[in-house]
Design an enzyme around this catalytic site. Sequence first.
Site, PDB file in Angstrom:
ATOM      1  N   THR A  56       0.800  -1.228   0.000  1.00  0.00           N
ATOM      2  CA  THR A  56       0.000   0.000   0.000  1.00  0.00           C
ATOM      3  C   THR A  56       0.838   1.286   0.000  1.00  0.00           C
ATOM      4  OG1 THR A  56      -0.288  -0.190   2.412  1.00  0.00           O
ATOM      5  CG2 THR A  56      -2.060  -1.055   1.000  1.00  0.00           C
ATOM      6  N   GLN A  76      -3.290  -5.969 -24.245  1.00  0.00           N
ATOM      7  CA  GLN A  76      -2.544  -6.606 -23.161  1.00  0.00           C
ATOM      8  C   GLN A  76      -2.253  -5.619 -22.034  1.00  0.00           C
ATOM      9  OE1 GLN A  76       0.661  -9.298 -24.396  1.00  0.00           O
ATOM     10  NE2 GLN A  76      -0.111  -9.195 -26.486  1.00  0.00           N
ATOM     11  N   PHE A  78      -4.314  -3.203 -21.224  1.00  0.00           N
ATOM     12  CA  PHE A  78      -5.582  -2.928 -20.564  1.00  0.00           C
ATOM     13  C   PHE A  78      -6.080  -4.090 -19.706  1.00  0.00           C
ATOM     14  CE2 PHE A  78      -7.277   0.673 -23.525  1.00  0.00           C
ATOM     15  CZ  PHE A  78      -6.146   1.403 -23.250  1.00  0.00           C
ATOM     16  N   HIS A  80      -4.454  -5.069 -17.318  1.00  0.00           N
ATOM     17  CA  HIS A  80      -3.992  -4.654 -15.993  1.00  0.00           C
ATOM     18  C   HIS A  80      -4.926  -3.553 -15.496  1.00  0.00           C
ATOM     19  CE1 HIS A  80      -0.112  -6.855 -16.185  1.00  0.00           C
ATOM     20  NE2 HIS A  80      -0.342  -6.740 -17.483  1.00  0.00           N
ATOM     21  N   GLU A  88      -8.204   6.819 -24.179  1.00  0.00           N
ATOM     22  CA  GLU A  88      -7.606   6.488 -25.474  1.00  0.00           C
ATOM     23  C   GLU A  88      -8.140   7.368 -26.591  1.00  0.00           C
ATOM     24  OE1 GLU A  88      -7.085   2.401 -28.192  1.00  0.00           O
ATOM     25  OE2 GLU A  88      -8.594   2.530 -26.605  1.00  0.00           O
ATOM     26  N   SER A  90      -9.966   8.155 -29.826  1.00  0.00           N
ATOM     27  CA  SER A  90     -11.157   7.488 -30.343  1.00  0.00           C
ATOM     28  C   SER A  90     -11.354   7.801 -31.820  1.00  0.00           C
ATOM     29  CB  SER A  90     -12.407   7.926 -29.579  1.00  0.00           C
ATOM     30  OG  SER A  90     -13.573   7.375 -30.177  1.00  0.00           O
ATOM     31  N   ARG A  92     -13.988   7.413 -33.256  1.00  0.00           N
ATOM     32  CA  ARG A  92     -15.317   7.991 -33.445  1.00  0.00           C
ATOM     33  C   ARG A  92     -15.179   9.458 -33.811  1.00  0.00           C
ATOM     34  NH1 ARG A  92     -19.435   7.335 -28.726  1.00  0.00           N
ATOM     35  NH2 ARG A  92     -20.830   7.950 -30.419  1.00  0.00           N
ATOM     36  N   ARG A 158     -14.374   2.647 -38.799  1.00  0.00           N
ATOM     37  CA  ARG A 158     -13.192   2.105 -38.114  1.00  0.00           C
ATOM     38  C   ARG A 158     -13.210   0.580 -38.012  1.00  0.00           C
ATOM     39  NH1 ARG A 158     -14.296   3.672 -31.712  1.00  0.00           N
ATOM     40  NH2 ARG A 158     -16.499   3.072 -31.693  1.00  0.00           N
ATOM     41  N   ARG A 185       4.968  -8.493 -17.536  1.00  0.00           N
ATOM     42  CA  ARG A 185       5.088  -8.340 -18.981  1.00  0.00           C
ATOM     43  C   ARG A 185       6.527  -8.328 -19.489  1.00  0.00           C
ATOM     44  NH1 ARG A 185       0.363  -9.933 -21.242  1.00  0.00           N
ATOM     45  NH2 ARG A 185      -1.335  -9.206 -19.915  1.00  0.00           N
TER      46      ARG A 185
END
Length: 218
Positions: A56, A76, A78, A80, A88, A90, A92, A158, A185
């Site tokens: 902690t 990979q 994400f 975690h 991120e 986008s 869109r 997309r 990782r």
Amino acid sequence: MKLDVLDHGHVEVVDHMGSDLTVANAARVSFATHKDELDKKDEKLIKYLAEHNHWTPFAHPQITLRIKAPISIRTQFFKHKQGFVENEISRRYVTFEPEFYTPKWRGSPSGSAKQGSDDFLKREDVAISDICYNRATKQCLKSYNYLIERGVAPEQARFALPQGMYTEWYWTGSLAAYARFYKQRSEEHAQWEIREYAEAVGKVVQPLFPVSWKALIQ
């Protein structure tokens, strides 16, 4: 600090909060004490905390990185979730020309392994793989641009873009969370690409928290 990763990716420090002293003082508050400067006793305390999994105090310092990676590698990252938050780019909302990762091709795993890869391919096999891959990405990009030109909403156009497309995100997490990510990782059984990013993350975080980072990743 910014480090290039793969062919077009990067890991960049945007901001951070706290220091090694933050870790020591977070632990020391149990005894209602506080220090203004880090000393050898604090370094021993930090080492003790890490060795005995008192995690902690390491959760109080925070680091924000901006990372650029292929979509399949971003996935990979994400995975975690504990101690992290991400925002991120986008598609869109943006329609600028995407970039694509050109892999360093590796062979399929030997034996009955269901994931992973073997050694890097020989030059002649790499050339053939590049031709096939580049042809596919160009067709995907052509389809994407055509859909945009035809007035299709970017959030749907997309769908034509492949897993090898680069994306970018802000990734904020605790020092403890970044250490867990690095240890998992950078392990030899992780995919080569994510190992490259893990090593870059380690290189940019270590100077910010040198004592704590060394203790956490041992």
